[in-house]
Design a protein around this motif. Sequence first.
Motif, short mmCIF file in Angstrom:
data_model
loop_
_atom_site.label_atom_id
_atom_site.label_comp_id
_atom_site.label_asym_id
_atom_site.label_seq_id
_atom_site.Cartn_x
_atom_site.Cartn_y
_atom_site.Cartn_z
N ALA A 133 0.84 -1.21 0.00
CA ALA A 133 0.00 0.00 0.00
C ALA A 133 0.87 1.25 0.00
CB ALA A 133 -0.93 0.00 1.20
N THR A 134 1.89 1.23 0.83
CA THR A 134 2.79 2.39 0.92
C THR A 134 3.56 2.58 -0.39
OG1 THR A 134 3.08 1.89 3.24
CG2 THR A 134 4.66 3.40 2.26
N GLN A 135 4.03 1.45 -0.93
CA GLN A 135 4.80 1.55 -2.17
C GLN A 135 3.92 1.98 -3.34
OE1 GLN A 135 6.29 -2.42 -2.04
NE2 GLN A 135 7.86 -1.94 -0.53
N ASN A 136 2.71 1.44 -3.38
CA ASN A 136 1.79 1.82 -4.45
C ASN A 136 1.44 3.30 -4.35
OD1 ASN A 136 -0.18 1.24 -6.62
ND2 ASN A 136 -1.65 1.79 -5.05
N GLU A 137 1.22 3.77 -3.13
CA GLU A 137 0.90 5.19 -2.95
C GLU A 137 2.05 6.07 -3.42
OE1 GLU A 137 -0.14 6.27 1.01
OE2 GLU A 137 -0.50 8.37 0.50
N SER A 138 3.26 5.65 -3.09
CA SER A 138 4.43 6.42 -3.53
C SER A 138 4.51 6.46 -5.06
CB SER A 138 5.70 5.78 -2.95
OG SER A 138 6.84 6.34 -3.54
#
Lengths: 184, 191
Positions: free
Chosen positions: A24-29
């Motif tokens: 989720a964090t990587q996708n958001e970035s």
Amino acid sequence: MGTTTTPNLSLIKPDLSEPIPNWATQNESNCDTIDAFFSYTETDYSPTWTGTGGNPSLGSGGSISGRWASLWPKLIRVEIQIDCGGAGFDAGSGVYELTTPSTMNAVMDASESAVRGFIIGTAICIDINSNSNSCTMAVRARSSTTIGGILELGATGGSTWGNSSPFSWAQDDRISLYFVYLEA
Amino acid sequence: MTVTTTTNLGLEIPDNAEIARLWADEEETEDWWKNNNDKIVEAIKAPALQTYDVIFSSLGTPHPDVGSGILEGVYRLLPNNWVQGWVFAQFGSGSNFGSSNWRVSLPFNYLNSSHVHSSLAGFGSCLGSATLRDNSSESNSQTAAIQLASTNTILLTTEQGSASRVVQDSYPFTWASDDRFHLSFLYRADV
């Protein structure tokens, strides 16, 4: 656990061992990186009008207005209008140039090669006293931060936009132009 | 479970719980990607071309009419309502060439605030370029520029030497059957 990044935008690529909760964090970035690349800017700017032998200066009531917009990542559209104004207008001398709002990619400007300088737009030159003098003009990159004009075959005064071409610029004459360029 | 969106493109960002839910259902995951972010990215990569009905008019009447010829307009809507458009016209039999300065309609109204917009008469924004083809005389054919005439119309300006700087029935040459023009323009629309 592991990630790699793409070469141009540094998007994060999780490998098979990367835990799902990190996605989720990587996708958001990644989404934010791509999104920022397409951020839209549109604003006024003040182009500087120069002549190689002496700069023109506006007369009473004259104006130079510019506005640019980011159409696409690194792709800038610029629109400029000049109203020479009335009493006190001085046409300057030599070849005319206008400054761009940002530096152009070297691939398109004349500083890369004396014979280069791509055609990047169109202009309308209006002699307020003569319809037959008025004409269109191609807009050409002249350096990484300036543009000029190229005139049609047989235009009065030569092939390059200047104080006496495509006509002798005088009070209340006008020019309206736009161009699109790749930013550095 | 929450999905937020990015500012410019509206890309969807699922939180951890949403990702876990999607991960548990392979079919739903596939549908989500097809219907959300992929769709947005694809639309940016290849904006759809659309046709529009071009209104060809003149300041005086009668208005020009291409008769049995061709009049077509195509555009694509780019991000942030920028419009890239093209018009082609070829006069056929039964054409009328109008009276006084020609006008060609845009697919959408022009957005004043996004352009340099002078209040001086006859000083509209330059929005593109054109070619004017005299089919019986190549030496008459020439390039032209496109200038805003009103919120939703443009006019064509000529090369040097024309007694009218705006294209019309007899300028920059006397228009006739089989003559044609191509227009290409770029502007921000008020949509």
